[in-house]
Enzyme design. Structure first.
Site, PDB file in Angstrom:
ATOM      1  N   GLU A 128      18.296 -17.017  -6.398  1.00 27.59           N
ATOM      2  CA  GLU A 128      17.870 -15.678  -6.813  1.00 27.59           C
ATOM      3  C   GLU A 128      17.395 -15.692  -8.266  1.00 27.59           C
ATOM      4  O   GLU A 128      16.392 -15.044  -8.615  1.00 27.59           O
ATOM      5  CB  GLU A 128      19.031 -14.687  -6.610  1.00 27.59           C
ATOM      6  CG  GLU A 128      18.770 -13.264  -7.056  1.00 27.59           C
ATOM      7  CD  GLU A 128      17.594 -12.580  -6.375  1.00 27.59           C
ATOM      8  OE1 GLU A 128      17.050 -13.106  -5.396  1.00 27.59           O
ATOM      9  OE2 GLU A 128      17.192 -11.509  -6.865  1.00 27.59           O
ATOM     10  N   CYS A 133       0.843  -1.194   0.000  1.00 26.47           N
ATOM     11  CA  CYS A 133       0.000   0.000   0.000  1.00 26.47           C
ATOM     12  C   CYS A 133       0.881   1.248   0.000  1.00 26.47           C
ATOM     13  O   CYS A 133       1.883   1.320   0.685  1.00 26.47           O
ATOM     14  CB  CYS A 133      -0.958   0.096   1.177  1.00 26.47           C
ATOM     15  SG  CYS A 133      -2.082  -1.287   1.286  1.00 26.47           S
ATOM     16  N   ARG A 140       4.105  -0.289  -4.752  1.00 27.07           N
ATOM     17  CA  ARG A 140       3.831  -0.812  -3.409  1.00 27.07           C
ATOM     18  C   ARG A 140       2.543  -1.632  -3.348  1.00 27.07           C
ATOM     19  O   ARG A 140       2.243  -2.266  -2.335  1.00 27.07           O
ATOM     20  CB  ARG A 140       3.729   0.344  -2.411  1.00 27.07           C
ATOM     21  CG  ARG A 140       4.978   1.179  -2.321  1.00 27.07           C
ATOM     22  CD  ARG A 140       4.774   2.321  -1.359  1.00 27.07           C
ATOM     23  NE  ARG A 140       4.546   1.832  -0.019  1.00 27.07           N
ATOM     24  CZ  ARG A 140       5.501   1.509   0.844  1.00 27.07           C
ATOM     25  NH1 ARG A 140       6.759   1.616   0.485  1.00 27.07           N
ATOM     26  NH2 ARG A 140       5.215   1.077   2.042  1.00 27.07           N
ATOM     27  N   GLU A 177       8.882 -14.477 -10.263  1.00 24.55           N
ATOM     28  CA  GLU A 177       8.274 -13.196  -9.894  1.00 24.55           C
ATOM     29  C   GLU A 177       7.689 -12.462 -11.094  1.00 24.55           C
ATOM     30  O   GLU A 177       6.582 -11.954 -11.026  1.00 24.55           O
ATOM     31  CB  GLU A 177       9.338 -12.254  -9.290  1.00 24.55           C
ATOM     32  CG  GLU A 177       9.632 -12.435  -7.831  1.00 24.55           C
ATOM     33  CD  GLU A 177      10.662 -11.418  -7.345  1.00 24.55           C
ATOM     34  OE1 GLU A 177      10.405 -10.789  -6.332  1.00 24.55           O
ATOM     35  OE2 GLU A 177      11.730 -11.253  -7.981  1.00 24.55           O
ATOM     36  N   TRP A 196      -2.589  -2.807  -1.718  1.00 22.22           N
ATOM     37  CA  TRP A 196      -2.211  -4.210  -1.875  1.00 22.22           C
ATOM     38  C   TRP A 196      -3.077  -4.949  -0.854  1.00 22.22           C
ATOM     39  O   TRP A 196      -2.866  -4.864   0.346  1.00 22.22           O
ATOM     40  CB  TRP A 196      -0.729  -4.398  -1.575  1.00 22.22           C
ATOM     41  CG  TRP A 196      -0.236  -5.786  -1.855  1.00 22.22           C
ATOM     42  CD1 TRP A 196       0.154  -6.274  -3.064  1.00 22.22           C
ATOM     43  CD2 TRP A 196      -0.064  -6.845  -0.917  1.00 22.22           C
ATOM     44  NE1 TRP A 196       0.543  -7.587  -2.934  1.00 22.22           N
ATOM     45  CE2 TRP A 196       0.424  -7.966  -1.626  1.00 22.22           C
ATOM     46  CE3 TRP A 196      -0.279  -6.973   0.452  1.00 22.22           C
ATOM     47  CZ2 TRP A 196       0.709  -9.180  -1.016  1.00 22.22           C
ATOM     48  CZ3 TRP A 196      -0.006  -8.184   1.066  1.00 22.22           C
ATOM     49  CH2 TRP A 196       0.486  -9.276   0.321  1.00 22.22           C
ATOM     50  N   HIS A 253      17.833 -36.179  -6.327  1.00 22.29           N
ATOM     51  CA  HIS A 253      17.156 -36.832  -5.203  1.00 22.29           C
ATOM     52  C   HIS A 253      15.655 -36.555  -5.242  1.00 22.29           C
ATOM     53  O   HIS A 253      15.068 -36.097  -4.253  1.00 22.29           O
ATOM     54  CB  HIS A 253      17.787 -36.389  -3.878  1.00 22.29           C
ATOM     55  CG  HIS A 253      19.211 -36.806  -3.761  1.00 22.29           C
ATOM     56  ND1 HIS A 253      19.605 -38.129  -3.596  1.00 22.29           N
ATOM     57  CD2 HIS A 253      20.366 -36.098  -3.863  1.00 22.29           C
ATOM     58  CE1 HIS A 253      20.915 -38.202  -3.560  1.00 22.29           C
ATOM     59  NE2 HIS A 253      21.405 -36.977  -3.735  1.00 22.29           N
ATOM     60  N   ASN A 270      -1.864   2.329   5.604  1.00 24.39           N
ATOM     61  CA  ASN A 270      -0.941   1.297   5.153  1.00 24.39           C
ATOM     62  C   ASN A 270      -0.545   0.495   6.386  1.00 24.39           C
ATOM     63  O   ASN A 270      -0.155   1.072   7.395  1.00 24.39           O
ATOM     64  CB  ASN A 270       0.298   1.954   4.526  1.00 24.39           C
ATOM     65  CG  ASN A 270       1.402   0.958   4.235  1.00 24.39           C
ATOM     66  OD1 ASN A 270       1.129  -0.210   3.995  1.00 24.39           O
ATOM     67  ND2 ASN A 270       2.641   1.407   4.269  1.00 24.39           N
ATOM     68  N   GLY A 271      -0.672  -0.832   6.305  1.00 25.09           N
ATOM     69  CA  GLY A 271      -0.343  -1.672   7.455  1.00 25.09           C
ATOM     70  C   GLY A 271      -1.490  -2.632   7.733  1.00 25.09           C
ATOM     71  O   GLY A 271      -2.353  -2.830   6.877  1.00 25.09           O
ATOM     72  N   LYS A 329      13.676 -14.564  -9.526  1.00 23.72           N
ATOM     73  CA  LYS A 329      13.447 -13.509 -10.527  1.00 23.72           C
ATOM     74  C   LYS A 329      12.491 -14.001 -11.600  1.00 23.72           C
ATOM     75  O   LYS A 329      11.557 -13.321 -11.997  1.00 23.72           O
ATOM     76  CB  LYS A 329      14.744 -13.066 -11.208  1.00 23.72           C
ATOM     77  CG  LYS A 329      15.673 -12.166 -10.468  1.00 23.72           C
ATOM     78  CD  LYS A 329      15.190 -10.772 -10.187  1.00 23.72           C
ATOM     79  CE  LYS A 329      14.381 -10.656  -8.956  1.00 23.72           C
ATOM     80  NZ  LYS A 329      14.905 -10.468  -7.678  1.00 23.72           N
ATOM     81  N   LYS A 350       6.465  -4.315  -3.425  1.00 24.75           N
ATOM     82  CA  LYS A 350       7.898  -4.176  -3.174  1.00 24.75           C
ATOM     83  C   LYS A 350       8.227  -4.203  -1.691  1.00 24.75           C
ATOM     84  O   LYS A 350       9.211  -4.776  -1.264  1.00 24.75           O
ATOM     85  CB  LYS A 350       8.397  -2.871  -3.772  1.00 24.75           C
ATOM     86  CG  LYS A 350       9.881  -2.724  -3.603  1.00 24.75           C
ATOM     87  CD  LYS A 350      10.522  -2.103  -4.784  1.00 24.75           C
ATOM     88  CE  LYS A 350      12.015  -2.252  -4.753  1.00 24.75           C
ATOM     89  NZ  LYS A 350      12.467  -3.568  -5.190  1.00 24.75           N
TER      90      LYS A 350
HETATM   91  C1  G6P Z   1       9.394  -8.307  -1.146  1.00 24.87           C
HETATM   92  C2  G6P Z   1       9.997  -7.879  -2.457  1.00 24.87           C
HETATM   93  C3  G6P Z   1      11.346  -8.536  -2.630  1.00 24.87           C
HETATM   94  C4  G6P Z   1      12.241  -8.226  -1.448  1.00 24.87           C
HETATM   95  C5  G6P Z   1      11.580  -8.615  -0.126  1.00 24.87           C
HETATM   96  C6  G6P Z   1      12.355  -8.072   1.060  1.00 24.87           C
HETATM   97  O1  G6P Z   1       9.066  -9.642  -1.177  1.00 24.87           O
HETATM   98  O2  G6P Z   1       9.146  -8.211  -3.523  1.00 24.87           O
HETATM   99  O3  G6P Z   1      11.957  -8.031  -3.798  1.00 24.87           O
HETATM  100  O4  G6P Z   1      13.426  -8.916  -1.564  1.00 24.87           O
HETATM  101  O5  G6P Z   1      10.286  -8.045  -0.060  1.00 24.87           O
HETATM  102  O6  G6P Z   1      12.338  -6.665   1.014  1.00 24.87           O
HETATM  103  P1  G6P Z   1      13.375  -5.760   1.752  1.00 24.87           P
HETATM  104  O7  G6P Z   1      12.908  -4.354   1.521  1.00 24.87           O
HETATM  105  O8  G6P Z   1      13.307  -6.143   3.210  1.00 24.87           O
HETATM  106  O9  G6P Z   1      14.709  -6.027   1.190  1.00 24.87           O
END
Ligand code: G6P
Length: 612
Positions: A487, A2, A27, A494, A74, A510, A100-101, A491, A607
């Site tokens: 990672e 949010c 956000r 996502e 969100w 396995h 937000n929260g 990616k 994010k």
């Molecule tokens: C969300 C984002 C990720 C990020 C994670 C941790 O899941 O989509 O890209 O790595 O939060 O966020 P931070 O701000 O704590 O690095």
């Protein structure tokens, strides 16, 4: 999670609020809404869907007010619908709130208010807030600013959870009220106008002077004034911080998407993160820390705690901390760490990594570690963010604002900073001098080596074009390459919605190898000379079962054929993730583009995850 924005000034608020929301959409983007103070009262306009959808609602052109609040959502409580969109108003339509929260005790509060005659229209937790404020405000003796603040303070004391809240009330035609706890909120100071936002970049084009609110601090904003109060309504004095970020850092420039721009910004982000901390012939400079050899020798273990990509960055430094410094190091997911009674003692060092510095689980894990007496370091990209306020020590990456939801430059900057931290520990302990000296040379060459990878990305694009319609992909590597595999797989899932999994290369057989069939893509990462031949064998195993292989390596591969091989510069495995991840970021990016998806705002994600 949010985004909220607010404006009070001389200009029409609506376009400014929409502009801010568009910048905060990363956000959350399930629904959006705004409320402005008009001559005949508060008017709200909201809808399910993207911010741009608000502009299609004809009534938006009637908004003339010069003060307003706005929200991009969100969804947590209640589906994305018009009714669940913010702003929410109390039953009497006198108070509008964006939030937000998460209000964790909203069920109890809703029951309390319902018992007192209040009705609810939405399924959200937020709707209790305007009603609770109204409940207390009606009990106050007058309709003054002080009595409204007192009502807000009582309401906020009843709330459990996290919140950044903006409030408009009918009785105050030129004032906005805000308060926060565990959710981000900044206040921008302009000339006869003031702003509110969930983050700095969203309002950077309007001002460079910002106030940061602490937990449970109120701000009352009018056109020419901002007053701050604590929860007991004592005045608090604050001075603004001047932010020196260049506005272009928060713009797409010539790039199609923020993600691509941020991938290309990695050489710069890493140069800035290295800054004056590393030079070839002198010791690592980390002025933020004051650790002695005796202290480092007394550490019983290091925990590195984070979520998502930041956790993946944390994995990469274990090799330095255990290999050079001989300190047992565990990397943990914040949402697990906080609930599993970890073995943290006064001699434990806990390092928390968070790009935003606002991730709820990471903040909670940090508070837990502190309560157990551990020393804590926060690694963040955002100055003054919550984890940096909570930790004993803070180290900043200098990646500049990262807007795309999928993290790229924040990740490589985090790895860089962690490697520097590891080298600082080794130097302070007086160990592995030769290796550290070599790493210093190598780290300074990293930005140039990333530039080399970015010069020609055509092979990656072509491979993306070949596989973008696939349903499954596997990422494998050994040692530090297995961290990068994690990672890379993240990616891809996502932003392209292709099911992808990562495995240490020796583990695939396995069980999961049962999923390998004709056409499945397997991505192999091989940068460790001691382990490359092992991973080659594992790739052969999947090739014989029909897999298409995409390899990222800095090794000389002889007598083996893969569908595609992307070469990255040679560095030792302590640093290789910073290079080997770049082709994986690009592969995910190009696949997402081929599929015609919104790269910067992938579905269901946000994010900054400020809820549990
Ligand atoms: C969300 C984002 C990720 C990020 C994670 C941790 O899941 O989509 O890209 O790595 O939060 O966020 P931070 O701000 O704590 O690095």
């Amino acid at each position: 999670m949010c985004g909220i924005v607010g404006y009070v000034g001389k200009k029409k608020a609506e376009p400014i609020l929409i502009n801010g929301l568009l910048r905060l959409e990363y956000r959350g983007y399930d629904s959006a809404g705004i409320a402005t103070m008009e001559k005949d009262g508060i008017k709200t306009i909201k809808n399910k869907g993207r911010v741009a959808g608000l502009l299609d609602i004809p009534e938006i052109s009637n908004l003339e007010g010069t003060m307003g609040i706005a929200h991009t959502r969100w969804a947590t409580h209640g589906k994305p619908t018009d009714i669940n969109s913010h702003p929410h108003m109390d039953n009497k339509k006198t108070t509008a709130v964006v939030h937000n929260g998460i209000i964790e005790n909203y069920v109890e509060l809703k029951k309390f208010l319902t018992d007192n005659g209040y009705e609810f229209l939405s399924q959200t937790d937020t709707e209790v807030i305007p009603n609770l404020i109204n409940y207390y405000y009606e009990k106050e003796s007058g309709k003054t600013e002080n009595s409204f603040l007192s009502a807000m303070s009582k309401a906020v004391k009843d709330l459990k959870g996290s919140f950044a809240i903006e409030v408009l009330n009918q009785d105050f035609k030129d004032k906005m009220f805000v308060i926060r706890k565990d959710s981000p909120l900044v206040i921008g100071k302009g000339d006869s106008e003031n702003y509110i936002s969930s983050d700095i970049p969203a309002i950077l084009s309007f001002t460079k002077d910002f106030y940061l609110l602490d937990d449970y601090e109120f701000a009352v904003l009018s056109k020419d004034n901002i007053d701050f109060y604590d929860l007991n309504l004592n005045k608090v004095s604050k001075s603004p911080k001047n932010i020196t970020w260049d506005m272009s850092a928060a713009e797409k420039g010539n790039f199609d998407d923020f993600m691509l721009k941020e991938i290309y910004e990695q050489p710069k982000a890493i140069r800035e993160t290295i800054g004056a901390r590393v030079s070839k012939d002198s010791k690592i400079v980390l002025d933020e820390l004051d650790f002695t050899k005796e202290y480092l020798e007394s550490i019983d273990r290091i925990y590195i705690v984070a979520c998502g990509t930041a956790m993946h960055a944390g994995l990469t430094v274990r090799k330095i901390l255990e290999g050079f410094c001989k300190i047992p190091t565990e990397i943990d997911i914040a949402s697990e760490f906080r609930y599993r009674d970890p073995l943290v003692t006064k001699n434990t060092l806990c390092i928390f990594i968070s790009q935003s510095g606002e991730t709820a689980d990471t903040i909670a894990a940090l508070k837990l570690a502190r309560s157990k007496g551990a020393k804590t370091i926060a690694i963040s990209n955002v100055i003054g963010s919550s984890i940096t306020n909570e930790a004993d020590y803070s180290l900043y990456t200098h990646a500049g604002p990262e807007i795309a939801v999928a993290s790229t430059k924040a990740y490589t900057s985090q790895i860089t900073l962690l490697a520097i931290l590891g080298m600082y520990f080794a130097e302070t302990l007086g160990v592995a001098k030769e290796e550290v000296d070599k790493l210093k040379e190598e780290i300074l060459e990293i930005p140039g080596k990333i530039e080399d990878i970015l010069k020609d990305t055509s092979k990656i694009k072509t491979f993306a074009n070949r596989i973008y319609q696939e349903k499954n992909a596997f990422y494998i590597g050994r040692g530090i390459d297995s961290c990068v595999a994690m990672e890379g797989a993240l990616k891809l899932k996502e932003i392209s919605y292709i099911h992808s999994e990562s495995y240490p290369a020796g583990e695939l057989k396995h069980g999961s190898i049962a999923l390998i069939e004709n056409g499945v893509t397997v991505v192999g990462i091989m940068t460790d000379p001691d382990l490359t031949h092992k991973t080659i064998s594992n790739l052969q195993e999947v090739i014989t079962r029909g897999a298409k292989t995409f390899v990222v390596t800095n090794q000389d591969l002889e007598n083996v054929t893969f569908d595609e091989v992307i070469r990255v510069g040679k560095v030792s495995p302590y640093l290789s993730p910073v290079l080997s991840v770049i082709p994986l970021q690009l592969l995910a990016y190009y696949i997402s583009k081929e599929k015609g998806l919104d790269v910067d705002k992938p579905r269901n994600l946000a994010k900054s995850v400020t809820v549990e």
